[in-house]
Each structure stands twice: as C-alpha cells, then as structure tokens.
Design a protein around this motif. Structure first.
Motif, PDB file in Angstrom:
ATOM      1  N   LEU A  29       5.064  -1.511   2.237  1.00  0.00           N
ATOM      2  CA  LEU A  29       4.171  -0.410   1.879  1.00  0.00           C
ATOM      3  C   LEU A  29       3.393  -0.769   0.616  1.00  0.00           C
ATOM      4  N   ASP A  30       2.108  -0.434   0.612  1.00  0.00           N
ATOM      5  CA  ASP A  30       1.287  -0.677  -0.568  1.00  0.00           C
ATOM      6  C   ASP A  30       1.414   0.487  -1.544  1.00  0.00           C
ATOM      7  N   GLY A  67       4.299   5.731   5.303  1.00  0.00           N
ATOM      8  CA  GLY A  67       5.752   5.735   5.381  1.00  0.00           C
ATOM      9  C   GLY A  67       6.262   6.895   6.225  1.00  0.00           C
ATOM     10  N   ASP A  68       5.651   8.064   6.055  1.00  0.00           N
ATOM     11  CA  ASP A  68       6.043   9.240   6.834  1.00  0.00           C
ATOM     12  C   ASP A  68       5.780   9.043   8.323  1.00  0.00           C
ATOM     13  N   TRP A 111       7.843   8.417  13.801  1.00  0.00           N
ATOM     14  CA  TRP A 111       7.311   7.887  15.059  1.00  0.00           C
ATOM     15  C   TRP A 111       8.206   8.184  16.255  1.00  0.00           C
ATOM     16  N   THR A 112       9.496   8.002  16.117  1.00  0.00           N
ATOM     17  CA  THR A 112      10.404   8.153  17.271  1.00  0.00           C
ATOM     18  C   THR A 112      10.553   9.591  17.739  1.00  0.00           C
ATOM     19  N   VAL A 113      10.186  10.562  16.921  1.00  0.00           N
ATOM     20  CA  VAL A 113      10.306  11.965  17.326  1.00  0.00           C
ATOM     21  C   VAL A 113       8.954  12.609  17.606  1.00  0.00           C
ATOM     22  N   MET A 114       7.878  11.855  17.481  1.00  0.00           N
ATOM     23  CA  MET A 114       6.533  12.383  17.736  1.00  0.00           C
ATOM     24  C   MET A 114       6.270  12.485  19.227  1.00  0.00           C
ATOM     25  N   THR A 115       5.412  13.427  19.583  1.00  0.00           N
ATOM     26  CA  THR A 115       4.918  13.504  20.962  1.00  0.00           C
ATOM     27  C   THR A 115       3.871  12.404  21.151  1.00  0.00           C
ATOM     28  N   ASP A 116       3.511  12.130  22.393  1.00  0.00           N
ATOM     29  CA  ASP A 116       2.466  11.139  22.645  1.00  0.00           C
ATOM     30  C   ASP A 116       1.130  11.565  22.033  1.00  0.00           C
ATOM     31  N   ASP A 117       0.852  12.858  22.035  1.00  0.00           N
ATOM     32  CA  ASP A 117      -0.385  13.341  21.404  1.00  0.00           C
ATOM     33  C   ASP A 117      -0.378  13.070  19.901  1.00  0.00           C
ATOM     34  N   GLN A 158      -0.890   9.380  19.360  1.00  0.00           N
ATOM     35  CA  GLN A 158      -2.296   9.022  19.585  1.00  0.00           C
ATOM     36  C   GLN A 158      -3.125   9.350  18.339  1.00  0.00           C
ATOM     37  N   GLN A 159      -2.827  10.479  17.708  1.00  0.00           N
ATOM     38  CA  GLN A 159      -3.519  10.852  16.467  1.00  0.00           C
ATOM     39  C   GLN A 159      -3.223   9.842  15.360  1.00  0.00           C
ATOM     40  N   VAL A 160      -1.975   9.407  15.277  1.00  0.00           N
ATOM     41  CA  VAL A 160      -1.606   8.392  14.283  1.00  0.00           C
ATOM     42  C   VAL A 160      -2.392   7.109  14.532  1.00  0.00           C
ATOM     43  N   LEU A 161      -2.514   6.707  15.797  1.00  0.00           N
ATOM     44  CA  LEU A 161      -3.271   5.489  16.105  1.00  0.00           C
ATOM     45  C   LEU A 161      -4.740   5.624  15.713  1.00  0.00           C
ATOM     46  N   GLU A 162      -5.293   6.811  15.845  1.00  0.00           N
ATOM     47  CA  GLU A 162      -6.667   7.039  15.391  1.00  0.00           C
ATOM     48  C   GLU A 162      -6.751   6.929  13.868  1.00  0.00           C
TER      49      GLU A 162
END
Length: 60
Positions: free
Chosen positions: A17-18, A30-31, A36-42, A45-49
């Motif tokens: 982490l920077d 970090g959050d 990540w493992t408890v997030m929905t696919d939606d 997808q927002q994180v990837l954006e």
C-alpha cells in the motif's frame, strides 16, 4: 440452469500500500482488498471501475 462467472480479483500479487492506502499492484484501497470476498458482483464491478480510474490518474 444459468451459469454466471464471478467478477475476478484484479490482484497481481504485488501487495504494497502506498501513502494513500492504495495497492501499487492492483490499485485497490486497503478497504476494497479486505472486503472483496464479501462484495456482490455489482460492488466488485464498481471497484474495478475505480481501479481503472486510479490507474489512469497514476499515469499522468
């Protein structure tokens, strides 16, 4: 039966982490990494954006 692929993690196994709490490898916070493992696919997808936006801004 519908087969749906889960959104894959952007992890590239370069984990550090920077000063802004963003991984220098995958550009997730970090959050985002922790949740990540408890997030929905939606949510993933927002994180990837967000990751794509962070990658673009880091190249400037």
């Amino acid at each position: 039966m519908e087969s749906r692929r889960s959104v894959r993690s952007p992890c590239v196994s370069v984990c550090a982490l920077d000063e802004k709490d963003v991984c220098i490898g995958c550009h997730r916070t970090g959050d985002e990494i922790l949740r990540w493992t408890v997030m929905t696919d939606d949510e993933r997808q927002q994180v990837l954006e967000n990751v794509a936006r962070r990658e673009r801004s880091s190249l400037i």
